[in-house]
Design an enzyme around this catalytic site. Structure first.
Site, PDB file in Angstrom:
ATOM      1  N   SER A   1       0.816  -1.217   0.000  1.00 38.71           N
ATOM      2  CA  SER A   1       0.000   0.000   0.000  1.00 38.71           C
ATOM      3  C   SER A   1       0.847   1.264   0.000  1.00 38.71           C
ATOM      4  O   SER A   1       0.475   2.271  -0.607  1.00 38.71           O
ATOM      5  CB  SER A   1      -0.942   0.002   1.206  1.00 38.71           C
ATOM      6  OG  SER A   1      -0.205  -0.034   2.413  1.00 38.71           O
TER       7      SER A   1
ATOM      8  N   ASP B   1       1.561   0.136   8.435  1.00 35.74           N
ATOM      9  CA  ASP B   1       2.956  -0.293   8.375  1.00 35.74           C
ATOM     10  C   ASP B   1       3.503  -0.117   6.954  1.00 35.74           C
ATOM     11  O   ASP B   1       2.764   0.208   6.021  1.00 35.74           O
ATOM     12  CB  ASP B   1       3.099  -1.750   8.832  1.00 35.74           C
ATOM     13  CG  ASP B   1       2.354  -2.719   7.922  1.00 35.74           C
ATOM     14  OD1 ASP B   1       1.649  -2.258   7.004  1.00 35.74           O
ATOM     15  OD2 ASP B   1       2.479  -3.942   8.120  1.00 35.74           O
TER      16      ASP B   1
ATOM     17  N   ASP C   1       5.690  -2.101   3.995  1.00 34.51           N
ATOM     18  CA  ASP C   1       6.304  -3.323   3.479  1.00 34.51           C
ATOM     19  C   ASP C   1       7.553  -2.925   2.701  1.00 34.51           C
ATOM     20  O   ASP C   1       7.482  -2.106   1.775  1.00 34.51           O
ATOM     21  CB  ASP C   1       5.333  -4.073   2.566  1.00 34.51           C
ATOM     22  CG  ASP C   1       4.098  -4.549   3.308  1.00 34.51           C
ATOM     23  OD1 ASP C   1       4.264  -5.157   4.375  1.00 34.51           O
ATOM     24  OD2 ASP C   1       2.973  -4.302   2.830  1.00 34.51           O
TER      25      ASP C   1
ATOM     26  N   ASP D   1       7.841  -4.188   7.943  1.00 34.78           N
ATOM     27  CA  ASP D   1       8.070  -5.607   7.648  1.00 34.78           C
ATOM     28  C   ASP D   1       9.136  -5.657   6.565  1.00 34.78           C
ATOM     29  O   ASP D   1       8.894  -5.229   5.422  1.00 34.78           O
ATOM     30  CB  ASP D   1       6.794  -6.285   7.150  1.00 34.78           C
ATOM     31  CG  ASP D   1       5.744  -6.412   8.239  1.00 34.78           C
ATOM     32  OD1 ASP D   1       6.070  -6.160   9.412  1.00 34.78           O
ATOM     33  OD2 ASP D   1       4.591  -6.754   7.918  1.00 34.78           O
TER      34      ASP D   1
ATOM     35  N   LYS E   1     -10.806  -0.074  -0.762  1.00 38.58           N
ATOM     36  CA  LYS E   1     -10.209  -0.712   0.418  1.00 38.58           C
ATOM     37  C   LYS E   1     -10.971  -0.332   1.689  1.00 38.58           C
ATOM     38  O   LYS E   1     -11.208  -1.186   2.556  1.00 38.58           O
ATOM     39  CB  LYS E   1      -8.737  -0.309   0.544  1.00 38.58           C
ATOM     40  CG  LYS E   1      -7.822  -0.966  -0.478  1.00 38.58           C
ATOM     41  CD  LYS E   1      -6.369  -0.563  -0.285  1.00 38.58           C
ATOM     42  CE  LYS E   1      -5.801  -1.115   0.986  1.00 38.58           C
ATOM     43  NZ  LYS E   1      -4.342  -0.886   1.112  1.00 38.58           N
TER      44      LYS E   1
ATOM     45  N   TYR F   1     -12.109  -7.885   3.986  1.00 42.11           N
ATOM     46  CA  TYR F   1     -10.715  -7.547   3.695  1.00 42.11           C
ATOM     47  C   TYR F   1      -9.824  -8.431   4.559  1.00 42.11           C
ATOM     48  O   TYR F   1      -9.528  -8.109   5.709  1.00 42.11           O
ATOM     49  CB  TYR F   1     -10.458  -6.072   3.998  1.00 42.11           C
ATOM     50  CG  TYR F   1      -9.117  -5.543   3.518  1.00 42.11           C
ATOM     51  CD1 TYR F   1      -9.036  -4.772   2.364  1.00 42.11           C
ATOM     52  CD2 TYR F   1      -7.946  -5.802   4.213  1.00 42.11           C
ATOM     53  CE1 TYR F   1      -7.815  -4.270   1.920  1.00 42.11           C
ATOM     54  CE2 TYR F   1      -6.725  -5.313   3.779  1.00 42.11           C
ATOM     55  CZ  TYR F   1      -6.668  -4.549   2.640  1.00 42.11           C
ATOM     56  OH  TYR F   1      -5.458  -4.057   2.197  1.00 42.11           O
TER      57      TYR F   1
END
Length: 642
Positions: free
Chosen positions: A113, A124, A126, A178, A239, A248
């Site tokens: 995202s 968060d 990625d 992450d 979303k 979701y």
């Protein structure tokens, strides 16, 4: 152009070579595997609706402020420098020449995202650490992990080295990250490296390919959409809608972020000039009519001759059983929705149709965008529920345990779907803390709720219904997995309990389970009109009132029954009690015992009589009651082939 032709004495009918040369249209570019459905440009009203959509999303925190964006950029900059410093240290320790150490590089790439530009407040990041060929994965999970541990701004550091895609999780100055790892077959990693090239995948192990896949898919999606800003705003809306409607979650068999992004990208390809408000409506139009399991593709699959496994039902028999395939655009192409089950596809299909109905109302001026984001009342939808409870004795064990249990809930859903009497098993993605009344105060407890719909039976024969077998199979799977990875510790338990809707208040706060009463405006209007008719005509035509009632309102008005008409005729201010309804011919009693405790295999189901089918179906143990499956709305609009 006209002036030029006039000055040169050109042809006025447009038939000369000059006219033909200038009027010949250039080939129209189309996106995706088919041509567009519509190339219409937005009207002024479409821009107004888009602005209203943006305003409606703001209260949900989907847009991040400038300060937060800058903070994320600063954190990623520090992390990128941190990675380069670590790679240089490892290169030096492996006796590389000084010139190589200086230019060895290394880089942090983002995906998901954040890379798509649709992350929300507090989300968060990625990220992927890309290193040259002499840096091993073991280095990443040892020396780099230790280097992170010594950093003052790094908190909540943990490594998951045995995961399908190995990852290090941590908080860097308050931002959750992450971080994956991939080693490329390159001597150095330049800052301008583009990961979209398939040649980078040569000679890589499968874990590196999986780690690279997130970045490659995200970049390919952005490359394949006609207008990135319209795509981003539309994706934010979809979303938010999916999260609010409880659909979701890739882990639980719904769709995850990348799958929703690909559906929105396909919509943008079919309507390349549309703005977000129109695209949201077209999204629901397209996918409420989509004939699954036809796959959603953003581009024609390409074979890069690297002999990597790709999604292809012509070659792979297992791919033929995927129910809702959405195929990633980057090589090796994969189905991002392999977790989707019969129940979750049914639920999402109904939500697509509901979304189409709501957006129709919005674009007709009959509703606001806020209606699209109203959550469903999950706890009023079904008559029967399974409460799945995961407990642990410490907070650390609890976090580890619920992660495993949640990842296996779709196994339970699959077991329930295979039960011949169950038509739908609907898991709510949201987990709830366990109440202290039902559990030990020293326990850490999480609960999930699964709504169950049962097949309606037409006869009066009896079967015993129990879900013990279906649930026991699930709990055995979870315990076995936990034992295999040495996770199972004292105090880690799972319990599955069948409850009726009226019993949910024992597990949940009242505001979640209480029915919201809706005033029937139509019913009030009819009653008011009837009072007027009665006041005018009752004295003159007392015997004709029943005929008047039916003639005025017809026989298909469930809002007014004749017993209410008699109350009005009598002039009574107190409502007459509604006569009791006759017992239904096939009323079905409820079933099983309240609790099903895992690891207790000797308990026998409580026999309860339930109607069975005429053909004498086997009396398989099964559970709660039976109710009509949700009705589907008929399609009223047909799309051209996509």
């Amino acid at each position: 152009f006209t002036q030029t032709l006039g000055n040169t004495g050109g042809c006025k009918r447009g038939s000369c070579s000059s006219c033909l040369r200038f009027t010949k249209q250039t080939p129209r570019k189309h996106y995706g595997i088919t041509s567009s459905i519509s190339l219409a440009f937005p009207r002024e009203i479409d821009h107004i609706y888009t602005q209203k959509l943006t305003e409606a999303m703001k209260p949900f925190g989907v847009f991040e402020g400038e300060d937060e964006l800058n903070h994320r950029l600063a954190v990623l900059g520090k992390l990128n420098s941190f990675v380069k410093e670590w790679i240089a240290e490892i290169s030096d320790s492996k006796n590389l020449p000084l010139s190589s150490v200086t230019n060895v590089g290394g880089k942090i790439f983002t995906f998901g995202s954040y890379r798509l530009g649709v992350h929300t407040k507090g989300a968060d990041i990625d990220a992927l650490c890309v290193a040259p060929r002499h840096i091993e994965r073991t280095d990443f999970f040892s020396s780099f992990f230790e280097k992170l541990k010594r950093h003052d701004e790094i908190k909540d550091l943990r490594a998951v080295e045995d995961a399908f895609v190995p990852v290090i999780k941590f908080k860097f100055d308050g931002i959750e990250i992450d971080l994956l790892f991939a080693r490329l077959a390159l001597q150095s990693i330049p800052d301008n490296l583009d990961l979209r090239g398939d040649s980078l995948l040569r000679n890589l192990d499968i874990r590196c390919i999986r780690s690279l896949n997130g970045c490659r898919v995200t970049d390919e999606i952005l490359y394949l959409v006609p207008n990135k800003e319209n795509f981003r705003l539309t994706l934010r809306a979809i979303k938010l809608w999916a999260k609010r409607r409880g659909i979701y979650s890739n882990m639980l068999g719904f769709l995850g972020g990348v799958s929703w992004a690909m559906l929105v990208a396909r919509t943008c390809q079919l309507y390349p000039n549309a703005v977000a408000a129109t695209l949201v409506h077209k999204f629901f139009l397209v996918f409420s009519k989509w004939e699954w399991p036809n796959p959603v593709l953003l581009k024609q699959p390409e074979d890069s001759n690297l002999n990597l496994p790709v999604w292809d039902p012509r070659v792979n028999p297992s791919d033929r059983y995927h129910l809702m395939p959405i195929i990633t655009p980057a090589y090796p192409q994969q189905n991002s929705t392999y977790n989707v089950s019969t129940s979750t596809r049914t639920i999402m299909s109904e939500e697509f149709k509901n979304g189409l109905t709501v957006t129709d109302e919005i674009l007709q001026g009959k509703a606001d965008w806020s209606k699209l984001f109203e959550p469903p009342n999950f706890f009023q939808k079904y008559k029967h529920y399974i409460v799945l409870t995961a407990s642990a004795s410490t907070e650390e064990n609890h976090l580890e345990w619920i992660g495993l249990v949640e990842s296996k809930i779709r196994v339970l859903v699959g077991n329930l779907e295979r039960n011949e009497y169950i038509t739908l098993a609907h898991v709510n993605p949201q987990s709830f803390p366990g109440s202290k009344e039902n559990h030990n105060e020293n326990e850490f407890v999480s609960m999930w709720f699964i709504g169950i719909s049962f097949k309606k039976l037409d006869n009066s024969d009896c079967v015993n219904i129990d879900l013990t077998y279906d649930i026991q199979s699930f709990t055995d799977t979870v315990y076995r997995q936990a034992s295999n990875i040495s996770m199972l510790k004292d105090g880690m338990t799972i319990e599955a309990t069948h409850v009726k809707k009226k019993q949910l208040h024992h597990y949940l706060p009242p505001e979640l389970v209480q029915r919201k009463k809706k005033v029937k405006k139509k019913s009030l209007f009819i009653e008011k009109k009837l009072k007027f008719l009665v006041s005018k005509k009752a004295k003159l035509y007392p015997i004709c009132i029943p005929s008047l009632f039916w003639a005025e309102f017809g026989r298909n008005k469930p809002e007014l029954k004749w017993w209410r008409v008699k109350a009005l005729l009598s002039g009574s201010t107190t409502p007459v009690a509604k006569p009791p309804a006759p017992p239904a011919g096939n009323t079905i009693p409820t079933v099983v015992g309240r609790s099903v405790i895992p690891r207790i295999t000797s308990s026998s189901p409580i026999p309860t009589e339930l109607p069975n089918s005429d053909n004498g179906a086997p009396k398989r143990p099964h559970s709660p009651s039976l109710e009509d499956p949700p009705k589907r709305h008929k399609d009223t609009e047909v799309l051209s082939s996509l």
